[in-house]
Design a protein around this motif. Structure first.
Motif, PDB file in Angstrom:
ATOM      1  N   TYR A 638     -12.249 -18.851   6.645  1.00 53.15           N
ATOM      2  CA  TYR A 638     -11.160 -19.529   5.952  1.00 53.15           C
ATOM      3  C   TYR A 638     -10.548 -20.566   6.892  1.00 53.15           C
ATOM      4  O   TYR A 638     -10.123 -20.242   7.996  1.00 53.15           O
ATOM      5  N   CYS A 640      -7.825 -23.939   6.873  1.00 54.92           N
ATOM      6  CA  CYS A 640      -6.858 -24.807   6.186  1.00 54.92           C
ATOM      7  C   CYS A 640      -6.239 -25.729   7.234  1.00 54.92           C
ATOM      8  O   CYS A 640      -5.455 -25.282   8.078  1.00 54.92           O
ATOM      9  N   GLN A 662     -14.051 -20.687   2.493  1.00 54.21           N
ATOM     10  CA  GLN A 662     -12.989 -21.480   1.873  1.00 54.21           C
ATOM     11  C   GLN A 662     -12.536 -22.558   2.847  1.00 54.21           C
ATOM     12  O   GLN A 662     -12.276 -22.276   4.015  1.00 54.21           O
ATOM     13  N   SER A 664      -9.789 -25.873   3.047  1.00 54.28           N
ATOM     14  CA  SER A 664      -8.749 -26.769   2.535  1.00 54.28           C
ATOM     15  C   SER A 664      -8.535 -27.855   3.574  1.00 54.28           C
ATOM     16  O   SER A 664      -8.172 -27.579   4.716  1.00 54.28           O
ATOM     17  N   GLN A 686     -17.405 -21.350  -0.985  1.00 52.06           N
ATOM     18  CA  GLN A 686     -17.081 -20.997  -2.368  1.00 52.06           C
ATOM     19  C   GLN A 686     -15.888 -21.777  -2.910  1.00 52.06           C
ATOM     20  O   GLN A 686     -15.809 -22.025  -4.102  1.00 52.06           O
ATOM     21  N   LYS A 687     -14.958 -22.150  -2.015  1.00 49.82           N
ATOM     22  CA  LYS A 687     -13.763 -22.874  -2.461  1.00 49.82           C
ATOM     23  C   LYS A 687     -13.556 -24.088  -1.566  1.00 49.82           C
ATOM     24  O   LYS A 687     -13.502 -23.958  -0.347  1.00 49.82           O
ATOM     25  N   PHE A 823      -4.792 -19.476   1.377  1.00 48.69           N
ATOM     26  CA  PHE A 823      -5.915 -18.584   1.526  1.00 48.69           C
ATOM     27  C   PHE A 823      -5.375 -17.202   1.801  1.00 48.69           C
ATOM     28  O   PHE A 823      -4.194 -17.037   2.074  1.00 48.69           O
TER      29      PHE A 823
END
Length: 828
Positions: A638, A640, A662, A664, A686-687, A823
């Protein structure tokens, strides 16, 4: 009582995650809105009715949604609110509750409007002052307000004066169970009372089977008849249908089990009786270890947002949760919480992110049940505004006090109280010297609490959980180190700027939660620390930065990075990089900061193999992605971050990350090159969330083959914008947010919306589509403040000079960010 001892752990399953069928069910609800499509359309028409008629459109309109408990009033109001709020300057959602604190409601309204404080601290205002400020702010605004769950006309009589009839077409939606209240809220000719209707049997089947099997068509034939019998007893109440289906989803799909559940409900009841019967059946179905955890939630007032971490840490302090078989207490506590989610006993609050919501609620009917059961079994006692609920038998072991008038009377015997929770006002003379057995002391939000009030706390030698969050204390007692068993200390949202030296004596402390704060030397001796927030990495002594590497159990770390743009932090970066490498169990790293770059990644020499999450808030950024990014962070799942200017080289380096699920990504500067997502790379992503000044993005064929969620936020959108979603074979959701207003922009948005929805209909997964026109044209000079999540941007942008005020006012979860940037996070 023995049933609530540590032995309740026996038979507990290992790790439990949120049932994936819940996620599928939520997505299905979002897309198909079982039983909500028709009333939603009707209510939208009522809201907008008369827009072409100046007199009708200009007048303030109130719509009351009325119906019994469990009929889905809040759900209906929610979907209408989400669809309609883009047509208004401001939108606000407020939960009222049976015994409302009107002043608190008015303050909540001000905070959601992002009120610019001009008359002192709002906490000092009385109801009249709050009403005047709301009216002045809204006088020239078109607003939409939802007042959820109003029980008395008295509350409405006060709140309505804060909402001006400003001839701009503003709207108010009210939900209530009481017809007389609905009528009181709708006195004018253009107001409307909407009676919500139960689900049909067909709609009930769809809701029921989707929750259990993922699809109505997957229900085994031998369960068809008994499922209809169960649904007939649910009387079309959505809450009853979802509660029963969530109960059955926790058991094997076998006919004898379903028949037993059906017969346990008894003869077909009506109205509230059906809900009480079904809720009671769900409660009795809980295993013993979950019953005690669920009963503990009765300490919170009705409609009170419940924070997951707050609850889990209290369970641990009470001894309900014990580590076993290599699984930590926190992991088992999370599992228990997830089980309650899976059983629909608790649910996310309005507007929460679907990955890991910030807070949860218990439905009023559920709350009534556990409150009565807790009192009946002497699990806890309640002192509500001076009205003491008498002890039925035994001694007081847990006490919840709800006080609005500073009045907390002395009890005859405090010697057996193990858990004390106070909600509201405490006054300056609160004494803890008569609570010798206290394990949990939760004073969150008690603003009258002062330093003198907590001087006796170090003598509570059995204390394991202490929360002074959102109080006005400035200093912790010097002897805080005497609390040898303390596991959680939460002082976020206070005025504490420095920790006492004795803090390092808390060798069992696992969660130390602060705002930006200076830490004393010796922090490396606190070897039990699992979660640490927030270390002022720049202002703290360099020895403290080095000592961070001596915390062998640290899993979550929040750093505060407030630095002058021109300052040289090379030495700090180097020591931090070494400390991070030595943290073998570190999984999550969050960094809050001022407008400056954070370049510790450039100083890494060896891989951080356990680190799974990095999140930088919107006030700090990376200048670039380091060349060895994927090698240094091989387990990163993750991410971000902001980058000063996102370039294709940054995308290439990120795309090589083998574990990234993920991402961002935001660009602080106007892109100077067209961004291309290569067909090679991002093997498991996936994101993907991208926030940029303008749409200048291309996906090559076969790019992001595992992508399930695509969120794009743009400041400027060209007329020839297009995106092909057919290549994303796993896509489940696409969300596009564009800034703009006016007829031309509206036409462009409409054409994009039609095109993408057509593609979604043709896609085998039929992904959920959200196309949002945000309605504010902004100069590029202020883009950094608006290119985040527009709906929550003012919550995400923190001015650290006023953080103390902001976190108290807006109940920010530090280390988490709402909206498209969020997240999974464990640090609040």
């Amino acid at each position: 009582m023995q049933r609530y001892s540590r032995q309740t752990n026996v038979g507990r399953p290992n790790k439990v995650t949120v049932d994936p069928r819940i996620t599928a069910f939520v997505h299905a609800q979002t897309q198909s809105l079982v039983g909500v499509d028709r009333p939603r359309t009707e209510l939208i028409k009522l809201l907008m009715k008369g827009e072409e008629e100046p007199e009708s459109a200009a007048r303030l309109k109130v719509i009351s949604i009325v119906g019994s408990g469990g009929l889905g009033k809040t759900t209906l109001a929610n979907v209408v609110y989400e669809q309609a709020k883009v047509h208004f300057d401001y939108g606000v959602w407020v939960s009222v509750s049976p015994e409302p604190d009107v002043k608190k409601i008015l303050m909540n309204v001000l905070h959601q409007f992002k009120w610019p404080r001009t008359s002192g601290h709002d906490g000092e205002l009385d109801e009249r002052g709050l009403i005047d400020n709301i009216r002045n702010f809204l006088q020239d605004k078109r607003y939409l307000v939802v007042m959820d769950d109003i029980w008395s006309s008295h509350a409405w009589d006060i709140i309505k004066y804060a909402l001006p009839m400003n001839s701009l077409g503003s709207r108010i939606i009210v939900t209530t169970r009481i017809n007389s209240v609905a009528e009181k809220c709708c006195p004018h000719w253009n107001d409307h009372i909407y009676n919500i209707k139960p689900l049909s049997l067909k709609e009930s089947r769809l809701l029921f089977h989707t929750r259990i099997f993922g699809s109505e068509k997957k229900c085994p034939p031998d369960l068809s008849d008994v499922s209809d019998k169960i649904l007939n007893k649910c009387c079309g109440l959505p809450l009853a249908v979802i509660t029963m289906s969530s109960l059955l989803a926790c058991h094997p799909p076998q006919k004898p089990i379903w028949e037993d559940v059906c017969s346990s409900i008894g003869a077909t009841p009506e109205g509230m009786d059906v809900m009480k019967s079904i809720v009671l059946r769900s409660y009795y179905d809980l295993p013993s270890y979950l019953k005690v955890c669920f009963l503990y939630l009765s300490i919170f007032p009705e409609e009170y947002p419940i924070n997951r971490d707050r609850v889990v840490r209290s369970w641990i302090a009470e001894g309900f949760i014990c580590a076993k078989h290599g699984i930590t207490e926190e992991e088992l506590g999370e599992s228990c919480f997830n089980e309650l989610i899976n059983r629909n006993m608790i649910h996310p609050v309005h507007g929460s992110d679907d990955v890991k919501p910030e807070a949860y609620l218990i439905h009023g009917i559920m709350h009534d049940l556990i409150k009565s059961k807790s009192i009946e079994e002497n699990f806890f006692n309640l002192l509500d505004n001076g009205k003491h609920v008498p002890v039925l038998h035994g001694k007081i072991r847990r006490l919840s006090i709800i006080s609005k008038d500073h009045c907390i009377p002395e009890l005859e015997d405090n010697s057996h109280i193990r858990s004390l929770h106070i909600f509201g006002s405490v006054g300056p003379n609160l004494s803890f010297k008569h609570f010798p057995c206290l394990r949990v002391l939760d004073l969150e939000g008690c603003k009258e609490l002062i330093d003198q009030s907590i001087e006796e706390i170090p003598w509570l030698l059995h204390l394991r959980y202490l929360s002074l969050r959102y109080t006005n204390i400035c200093k912790l007692p010097d002897r805080i180190g005497q609390l040898k068993f303390l596991k959680t200390l939460d002082i976020r949202g206070t005025k504490v700027q420095e920790l006492p030296k004795s803090i390092v004596q808390l060798r069992m402390l696992a969660h130390l939660l602060c705002d930006k704060i200076r830490f004393p030397k010796g922090i490396g001796e606190m070897e039990a620390l699992s979660c640490l927030s927030q270390v002022d990495i720049i202002q703290s002594n360099i020895i403290v930065v080095k000592e961070l590497g001596n915390l062998p159990k640290l899993r979550e770390l929040v750093l505060c990075w407030v630095s002058e743009i021109e300052s040289n932090n090379t030495l700090t970066n180097e020591h931090l990089a070494v400390s991070l490498y030595r943290l073998d169990k570190l999984e999550s790293l969050y960094i809050h900061g001022s407008d400056c770059s954070v370049e510790f990644l450039d100083c890494l020499r060896y891989p951080l193999r356990q680190l799974r999450m990095i999140q930088l808030n919107k006030c700090c950024y990376l200048n670039r992605i380091p060349e060895r990014f994927s090698e240094l962070l091989p387990s990163l799942a993750y991410l971000c971050i902001d980058i000063k200017e996102v370039k294709n080289e940054d995308l290439r380096l990120l795309s090589e990350s083998p574990s990234l699920i993920q991402l961002s990504l935001s660009s602080k500067a106007m892109p100077t090159e067209k961004l291309v997502i290569s067909s090679k790379g991002f093997p498991v992503l996936q994101k993907f969330h991208l926030h940029s000044a303008k749409e200048d993005l291309k996906f090559e064929p076969q790019a992001m083959q595992k992508l399930e969620e695509l969120v794009l936020s743009f400041q400027v959108l060209p007329e020839d914008f297009s995106i092909s979603i057919g290549q994303f074979t796993c896509l489940k959701k696409i969300d596009i947010r564009i800034n703009g207003k006016g007829i031309a922009a509206s036409q462009l948005f409409e054409s994009i919306d039609v095109a993408i929805r057509k593609s979604a209909d043709e896609h085998p997964n039929h992904p959920i589509v959200n196309i949002t026109a945000l309605g504010n044209l902004i100069d590029y000079e202020t883009m950094e403040e608006n290119l985040i999540d527009y709906e929550t941007m003012e919550e995400n942008l923190i001015d650290y000079e006023t953080m103390e005020e902001n976190v108290r006012e807006e109940n920010l979860e530090l280390g988490k960010f709402k909206g498209v940037n969020q997240f999974p996070a464990h640090v609040e």
